[in-house]
Design an enzyme around this catalytic site. Structure first.
Site, mmCIF file in Angstrom:
data_model
loop_
_atom_site.group_PDB
_atom_site.id
_atom_site.type_symbol
_atom_site.label_atom_id
_atom_site.label_comp_id
_atom_site.label_asym_id
_atom_site.label_seq_id
_atom_site.Cartn_x
_atom_site.Cartn_y
_atom_site.Cartn_z
ATOM 1 N N SER A 88 0.848 -1.198 0.000
ATOM 2 C CA SER A 88 0.000 0.000 0.000
ATOM 3 C C SER A 88 0.878 1.240 0.000
ATOM 4 O O SER A 88 2.030 1.211 0.455
ATOM 5 C CB SER A 88 -0.892 0.007 1.249
ATOM 6 O OG SER A 88 -1.491 1.267 1.458
ATOM 7 N N TYR B 65 -0.787 -0.058 10.533
ATOM 8 C CA TYR B 65 -1.163 -0.494 9.189
ATOM 9 C C TYR B 65 -0.028 -0.238 8.202
ATOM 10 O O TYR B 65 0.320 -1.108 7.389
ATOM 11 C CB TYR B 65 -2.433 0.230 8.742
ATOM 12 C CG TYR B 65 -2.889 -0.163 7.344
ATOM 13 C CD1 TYR B 65 -3.474 -1.405 7.113
ATOM 14 C CD2 TYR B 65 -2.722 0.711 6.265
ATOM 15 C CE1 TYR B 65 -3.891 -1.778 5.835
ATOM 16 C CE2 TYR B 65 -3.137 0.350 4.986
ATOM 17 C CZ TYR B 65 -3.712 -0.894 4.784
ATOM 18 O OH TYR B 65 -4.108 -1.262 3.522
#
Length: 327
Positions: A159, A185
């Protein structure tokens, strides 16, 4: 760092769809696994691979939901898989190995973001455990099937959130620092990229090449735990029927799945691997302080960090020696 981390100028781009990235290739006779292949960009990834003739095995926590979503697709099998449960991972892999099939494409697509429980039953950070460790264990257990292909590709979804910083290997479970869900994350997605770097180094002599993918900004089920205020920070709001309304720059699921498909099938990547890709191309390296929402930061492709993370992951999972996988 890897010198292979340079754009190829593939002629594709942010608007390319997964179907376009496939470029008409016939995948009959190929076997693919897509974790979480029944929702969001995973569903589109499964659809495109299936339509191209591949046998697609979808790993899903909710078998009934997955079967309902995939019921109209040909050549698709569903097997239970919970990436937060080591026993489930081992059973899934055992089922695959029992079939004695070669595995040509493994797309580590599933993941969690901002989960309600921040640590799993083992005390591991949930983002790190699910997004990285689960796929690390799965790939290790499927090693024999990947080798059997002779020309397999492993694609792991990272990501742009890796830009938040390098992974802190000394405090993976946030026992020494305050928990920050965004950092948690982001570090798990840095781990996904580093995994591809080290996996490629260890796998290429066996015909296994590995790639990390940034799918881009897409509104999928991963956003379900975000508040309206958090969504607003990204320019996203909910409409009258609770549907998401996003600004320009967000991708559709069809566009979000494109780079996974491109990495799985593109002949431009023959003989290459261990790279971070986006928009159907190898991403450019950008400075650590770059504010761009594209490009890869050096810490996500650092070979030393990748090897260290691999060793830590083996230790955490108590994975024994796998021929050709461990040094």
């Amino acid at each position: 760092m890897t010198s292979a981390q340079k754009p190829l100028h593939s002629a594709f781009g942010p608007q390319t769809t997964a179907q376009e990235a496939l470029a008409g290739r016939d995948l009959r006779g190929k076997v693919a696994i897509v974790t979480g292949g029944h929702g969001g960009i995973g569903l589109e990834t499964t659809r495109v691979l299936s339509n191209a003739g591949a046998t697609v095995i979808v790993g899903a926590r909710d078998i009934n939901k997955a079967q309902d979503k995939l019921s109209t697709m040909k050549n698709v099998e569903v097997i239970h898989l919970d990436l937060a449960d080591p026993k489930s991972i081992d059973q899934f892999a055992a089922d695959i190995l029992k079939s004695n099939r070669a595995l040509d494409i493994l797309i580590n697509n599933a993941g969690v973001a901002n989960p309600p429980v921040i640590k799993d039953a083992r005390g591991f950070d949930t983002h790190f455990a699910t997004n990285h460790l689960g796929h690390f264990q799965l790939t290790a257990r499927l090693w024999e099937a990947l080798i059997k292909s002779g020309n397999s590709r492993v694609i792991t979804l990272s990501s742009i959130s890796h830009m938040l910083g390098p992974i802190d290997l000394s405090d993976l479970n946030f026992t020494k620092r305050p928990y920050d869900k965004d950092i948690s994350y982001g570090e798990s997605k840095t781990a996904c990229s580093l995994f591809a770097v080290e996996l490629d180094k260890r796998g290429k002599e066996h015909g296994i090449r590995a790639f990390a993918v940034n799918p881009g900004a897409i509104l999928t089920g991963l956003t379900r735990h975000l508040t309206d205020e958090e969504l607003a920070a990204w320019g996203v709001r909910r409409g009258e029927n609770s549907e998401f309304i996003s600004p320009e720059g967000f991708k559709s699921a069809e566009q979000g799945a494109a780079t996974s498909i491109w990495c799985a099938v593109s002949p431009l990547l023959e003989g290459k691997g261990g790279v971070y890709c986006e928009n159907c191309d190898i991403a450019a390296i950008v400075p650590a302080d770059s504010k761009l929402m594209t490009g890869v930061r050096e810490w996500a492709i650092d070979q030393t960090a990748a090897e260290m993370l691999w060793t830590v992951s083996e230790d955490l999972l108590h994975i024994g020696s796998i021929p050709g996988l461990s040094k």
